[in-house]
Design a protein around this motif. Structure first.
Motif, PDB file in Angstrom:
ATOM      1  N   PHE A 192      62.088  54.192  47.396  1.00  0.00           N
ATOM      2  CA  PHE A 192      62.821  52.950  47.164  1.00  0.00           C
ATOM      3  C   PHE A 192      63.358  52.417  48.486  1.00  0.00           C
ATOM      4  O   PHE A 192      63.420  53.134  49.480  1.00  0.00           O
ATOM      5  N   THR A 193      63.761  51.156  48.502  1.00  0.00           N
ATOM      6  CA  THR A 193      64.528  50.579  49.603  1.00  0.00           C
ATOM      7  C   THR A 193      65.653  49.721  49.032  1.00  0.00           C
ATOM      8  O   THR A 193      65.561  49.216  47.922  1.00  0.00           O
ATOM      9  N   ASN A 194      66.698  49.613  49.803  1.00  0.00           N
ATOM     10  CA  ASN A 194      67.804  48.697  49.524  1.00  0.00           C
ATOM     11  C   ASN A 194      67.998  47.840  50.763  1.00  0.00           C
ATOM     12  O   ASN A 194      67.621  48.248  51.867  1.00  0.00           O
ATOM     13  N   ILE A 195      68.594  46.671  50.593  1.00  0.00           N
ATOM     14  CA  ILE A 195      68.867  45.815  51.738  1.00  0.00           C
ATOM     15  C   ILE A 195      70.337  45.427  51.757  1.00  0.00           C
ATOM     16  O   ILE A 195      70.989  45.358  50.721  1.00  0.00           O
ATOM     17  N   LYS A 196      70.841  45.209  52.975  1.00  0.00           N
ATOM     18  CA  LYS A 196      72.227  44.806  53.168  1.00  0.00           C
ATOM     19  C   LYS A 196      72.245  43.656  54.160  1.00  0.00           C
ATOM     20  O   LYS A 196      71.754  43.779  55.275  1.00  0.00           O
ATOM     21  N   LYS A 197      72.771  42.525  53.726  1.00  0.00           N
ATOM     22  CA  LYS A 197      72.867  41.353  54.596  1.00  0.00           C
ATOM     23  C   LYS A 197      74.236  41.328  55.261  1.00  0.00           C
ATOM     24  O   LYS A 197      75.263  41.490  54.606  1.00  0.00           O
ATOM     25  N   THR A 198      74.228  41.145  56.580  1.00  0.00           N
ATOM     26  CA  THR A 198      75.460  40.964  57.333  1.00  0.00           C
ATOM     27  C   THR A 198      75.420  39.575  57.965  1.00  0.00           C
ATOM     28  O   THR A 198      74.441  38.842  57.802  1.00  0.00           O
ATOM     29  N   LYS A 199      76.426  39.255  58.718  1.00  0.00           N
ATOM     30  CA  LYS A 199      76.471  37.950  59.383  1.00  0.00           C
ATOM     31  C   LYS A 199      75.300  37.770  60.356  1.00  0.00           C
ATOM     32  O   LYS A 199      74.810  36.667  60.542  1.00  0.00           O
ATOM     33  N   PHE A 200      74.830  38.873  60.958  1.00  0.00           N
ATOM     34  CA  PHE A 200      73.824  38.778  62.006  1.00  0.00           C
ATOM     35  C   PHE A 200      72.430  39.265  61.607  1.00  0.00           C
ATOM     36  O   PHE A 200      71.441  38.817  62.175  1.00  0.00           O
ATOM     37  N   ASN A 201      72.325  40.192  60.659  1.00  0.00           N
ATOM     38  CA  ASN A 201      71.036  40.817  60.343  1.00  0.00           C
ATOM     39  C   ASN A 201      70.920  41.153  58.861  1.00  0.00           C
ATOM     40  O   ASN A 201      71.898  41.143  58.134  1.00  0.00           O
ATOM     41  N   VAL A 202      69.695  41.534  58.492  1.00  0.00           N
ATOM     42  CA  VAL A 202      69.442  42.162  57.197  1.00  0.00           C
ATOM     43  C   VAL A 202      68.928  43.561  57.502  1.00  0.00           C
ATOM     44  O   VAL A 202      67.936  43.729  58.216  1.00  0.00           O
ATOM     45  N   TYR A 203      69.644  44.567  56.999  1.00  0.00           N
ATOM     46  CA  TYR A 203      69.277  45.958  57.240  1.00  0.00           C
ATOM     47  C   TYR A 203      68.534  46.509  56.026  1.00  0.00           C
ATOM     48  O   TYR A 203      68.850  46.173  54.890  1.00  0.00           O
ATOM     49  N   ILE A 204      67.553  47.361  56.294  1.00  0.00           N
ATOM     50  CA  ILE A 204      66.735  47.971  55.252  1.00  0.00           C
ATOM     51  C   ILE A 204      67.078  49.454  55.215  1.00  0.00           C
ATOM     52  O   ILE A 204      66.972  50.146  56.230  1.00  0.00           O
ATOM     53  N   MET A 205      67.494  49.942  54.054  1.00  0.00           N
ATOM     54  CA  MET A 205      67.881  51.340  53.912  1.00  0.00           C
ATOM     55  C   MET A 205      66.933  52.035  52.958  1.00  0.00           C
ATOM     56  O   MET A 205      66.586  51.490  51.910  1.00  0.00           O
ATOM     57  N   CYS A 206      66.513  53.227  53.343  1.00  0.00           N
ATOM     58  CA  CYS A 206      65.692  54.053  52.454  1.00  0.00           C
ATOM     59  C   CYS A 206      66.064  55.510  52.686  1.00  0.00           C
ATOM     60  O   CYS A 206      66.928  55.810  53.501  1.00  0.00           O
ATOM     61  N   GLU A 207      65.407  56.401  51.986  1.00  0.00           N
ATOM     62  CA  GLU A 207      65.718  57.824  52.094  1.00  0.00           C
ATOM     63  C   GLU A 207      65.591  58.346  53.517  1.00  0.00           C
ATOM     64  O   GLU A 207      66.270  59.279  53.904  1.00  0.00           O
TER      65      GLU A 207
END
Length: 86
Positions: A56-71
């Protein structure tokens, strides 16, 4: 209309600037093995899709970027390539 042919299940969809970011899960049709899915729809016409380690992946949007998180860690798209941050 966009066809997410590498995505079996979209979990999150966020928009930052003119890019729609999609995270979820994909399944390899030949091996039935799951992988993390991340896609970008740029300016409503260019689709870029990526397979990531794990299931799976999750994403997190911040003011400057979109980060992709996985295992396997934390990633970001830089210069049109996936770069692992840790």
């Amino acid at each position: 209309m966009v066809y997410l042919d590498l995505c079996s299940e979209a979990r999150e969809i966020v928009q930052k600037d003119k890019v729609v970011h999609i995270s979820g899960t994909g399944i390899d049709k030949k091996t039935s093995k799951q992988y993390g899915y991340y896609g970008q729809l740029i300016h409503d016409k260019t689709l870029k899709q990526y397979k990531l380690p794990g299931w799976f992946t999750n994403i997190k949007k911040t003011k400057f970027n979109v980060y992709i998180m996985c295992e396997d860690g934390l990633y970001i798209v830089k210069d049109e390539k996936i770069k692992q941050l840790y």
